[in-house]
Design a protein around this motif. Structure first.
Motif, PDB file in Angstrom:
ATOM      1  N   UNK A 242      34.266 -25.360 -48.154  1.00 39.57           N
ATOM      2  CA  UNK A 242      33.325 -26.251 -48.830  1.00 39.57           C
ATOM      3  C   UNK A 242      33.046 -27.468 -47.960  1.00 39.57           C
ATOM      4  N   UNK A 243      31.982 -28.190 -48.288  1.00 37.91           N
ATOM      5  CA  UNK A 243      31.664 -29.416 -47.554  1.00 37.91           C
ATOM      6  C   UNK A 243      32.824 -30.401 -47.648  1.00 37.91           C
ATOM      7  N   UNK A 244      33.440 -30.462 -48.809  1.00 38.16           N
ATOM      8  CA  UNK A 244      34.567 -31.373 -49.007  1.00 38.16           C
ATOM      9  C   UNK A 244      35.728 -30.999 -48.097  1.00 38.16           C
ATOM     10  N   UNK A 245      36.003 -29.705 -47.956  1.00 38.25           N
ATOM     11  CA  UNK A 245      37.099 -29.248 -47.101  1.00 38.25           C
ATOM     12  C   UNK A 245      36.811 -29.539 -45.625  1.00 38.25           C
ATOM     13  N   UNK A 246      35.567 -29.323 -45.211  1.00 38.22           N
ATOM     14  CA  UNK A 246      35.193 -29.595 -43.817  1.00 38.22           C
ATOM     15  C   UNK A 246      35.290 -31.089 -43.527  1.00 38.22           C
ATOM     16  N   UNK A 247      34.812 -31.900 -44.467  1.00 34.14           N
ATOM     17  CA  UNK A 247      34.884 -33.355 -44.288  1.00 34.14           C
ATOM     18  C   UNK A 247      36.332 -33.801 -44.140  1.00 34.14           C
ATOM     19  N   UNK A 248      37.211 -33.257 -44.972  1.00 36.38           N
ATOM     20  CA  UNK A 248      38.627 -33.622 -44.915  1.00 36.38           C
ATOM     21  C   UNK A 248      39.270 -33.169 -43.610  1.00 36.38           C
ATOM     22  N   UNK A 249      38.936 -31.958 -43.164  1.00 38.96           N
ATOM     23  CA  UNK A 249      39.529 -31.408 -41.942  1.00 38.96           C
ATOM     24  C   UNK A 249      39.232 -32.284 -40.730  1.00 38.96           C
ATOM     25  N   UNK A 250      38.027 -32.851 -40.687  1.00 40.59           N
ATOM     26  CA  UNK A 250      37.621 -33.623 -39.515  1.00 40.59           C
ATOM     27  C   UNK A 250      37.738 -35.133 -39.723  1.00 40.59           C
ATOM     28  N   UNK A 251      38.445 -35.535 -40.776  1.00 38.77           N
ATOM     29  CA  UNK A 251      38.788 -36.937 -40.941  1.00 38.77           C
ATOM     30  C   UNK A 251      37.708 -37.828 -41.516  1.00 38.77           C
ATOM     31  N   UNK A 252      36.665 -37.236 -42.128  1.00 38.45           N
ATOM     32  CA  UNK A 252      35.646 -38.061 -42.779  1.00 38.45           C
ATOM     33  C   UNK A 252      36.161 -38.523 -44.135  1.00 38.45           C
ATOM     34  N   UNK A 253      35.783 -39.723 -44.530  1.00 40.09           N
ATOM     35  CA  UNK A 253      36.285 -40.257 -45.795  1.00 40.09           C
ATOM     36  C   UNK A 253      35.726 -39.503 -46.996  1.00 40.09           C
ATOM     37  N   UNK A 254      34.512 -38.958 -46.863  1.00 42.65           N
ATOM     38  CA  UNK A 254      33.925 -38.164 -47.938  1.00 42.65           C
ATOM     39  C   UNK A 254      32.760 -37.347 -47.370  1.00 42.65           C
TER      40      UNK A 254
END
Length: 277
Positions: A242-254
């Motif tokens: 998911x977009x949320x999982x990708x964001x988390x994997x690469x260190x984005x806050x959201x």
């Protein structure tokens, strides 16, 4: 539009102004108080009181403000740093200033690490703003002396002063060594700074930036962000994350910060890239 050689001001905001522009100017921004996220060339890093940031003409440079923040801003042009009489300049000023203005990754986080220098730099920047807005005698001369002191603090923290002994003794490094290091540490942003890489490869931060650009043809921040995007693009096209999982994997806050990063690279939203595949 005609530019002044130097402009200094200060402002307090709860939301970073969209009208903020720096076309034609180099810029140093200090955080007198406040906190949030600083975004520059696709990289996102937290900021807090005492931080100092540098950007070149045309750089994308924004601040997401988490609490009311007081900014100190100094804008200057090449003529300002080059037209001063040689008798008032520190030794090697032109050489060092050229390195400062052209060395990559100057805005990849705060310029200052030494705590006492962080306090002093904000005081110097505030003094420049105060002098600029006043009408005291010798105003321009005082501003330039404060400016040179500020630059000297930045040099001391950033490893920009490279002597001949260091250049002759530092070990050589291959392009493959540099790219391998980045690939191994792409999920650990703290290891992808000039300071961290310099420690690993036995260079100062300043020399590391020069070597990296020479070996790869790109600045460290540009190389890292390009590689980061390549990995994100593969996740979008070939995974079910998911977009949320990708964001988390690469260190984005959201997810919104992931969207902003992808749009800065392609002009498209992540969902559009996923749909196109």
């Amino acid at each position: 539009m005609q530019y002044k050689d130097i402009i200094a001001d200060e402002f307090g905001v709860s939301v970073w102004p969209k009208s903020h522009e720096r076309t034609g100017y180099y810029e140093i921004i200090g955080i007198r108080e406040g906190r949030g996220i600083h975004t520059a060339r696709g990289a996102e890093l937290p900021f807090k009181s005492g931080d100092l940031f540098f950007s070149r003409p045309g750089d994308s440079n924004t601040f997401t403000v988490y609490e009311p923040t007081h900014f100190l801003r100094l804008r200057f042009t090449i003529p300002y740093v080059s037209k001063q009489p040689l008798t008032v300049l520190p030794e090697n000023w032109n050489t060092w200033m050229d390195r400062f203005l052209t060395l990559p990754d100057r805005n990849n986080g705060s310029l200052l690490q030494i705590q006492s220098d962080r306090t002093l730099a904000i005081q110097l920047l505030q003094a420049i703003v105060n002098e600029y807005s006043g009408d005291h005698k010798l105003r321009q001369q005082v501003i330039f002396q404060l400016f040179t002191s500020l630059i000297l603090l930045i040099w001391r923290n950033s490893g920009l002063i490279i002597d001949s002994e260091e250049l002759s003794q530092a070990k050589d490094v291959r392009k493959e060594d540099l790219t391998s290091y980045i690939e191994q540490n792409i999920y650990e942003p703290k290891k992808l700074t000039l300071n961290a890489m310099g420690t690993h490869f036995q260079y100062s931060a300043g020399h590391m930036g020069i070597v990296f650009k020479k070996k790869t043809g790109k600045s460290l921040s540009t190389f890292v962000q390009d590689y980061r995007y390549d990995l994100i693009e593969k996740r979008l096209k070939y995974s079910r994350l998911s977009m949320k999982q990708i964001a988390s994997e690469f260190g984005f806050t959201d997810e919104s910060h992931l969207n902003k990063f992808v749009r800065s690279k392609t002009g498209l939203n992540p969902s559009e890239i996923r749909m196109d595949h």
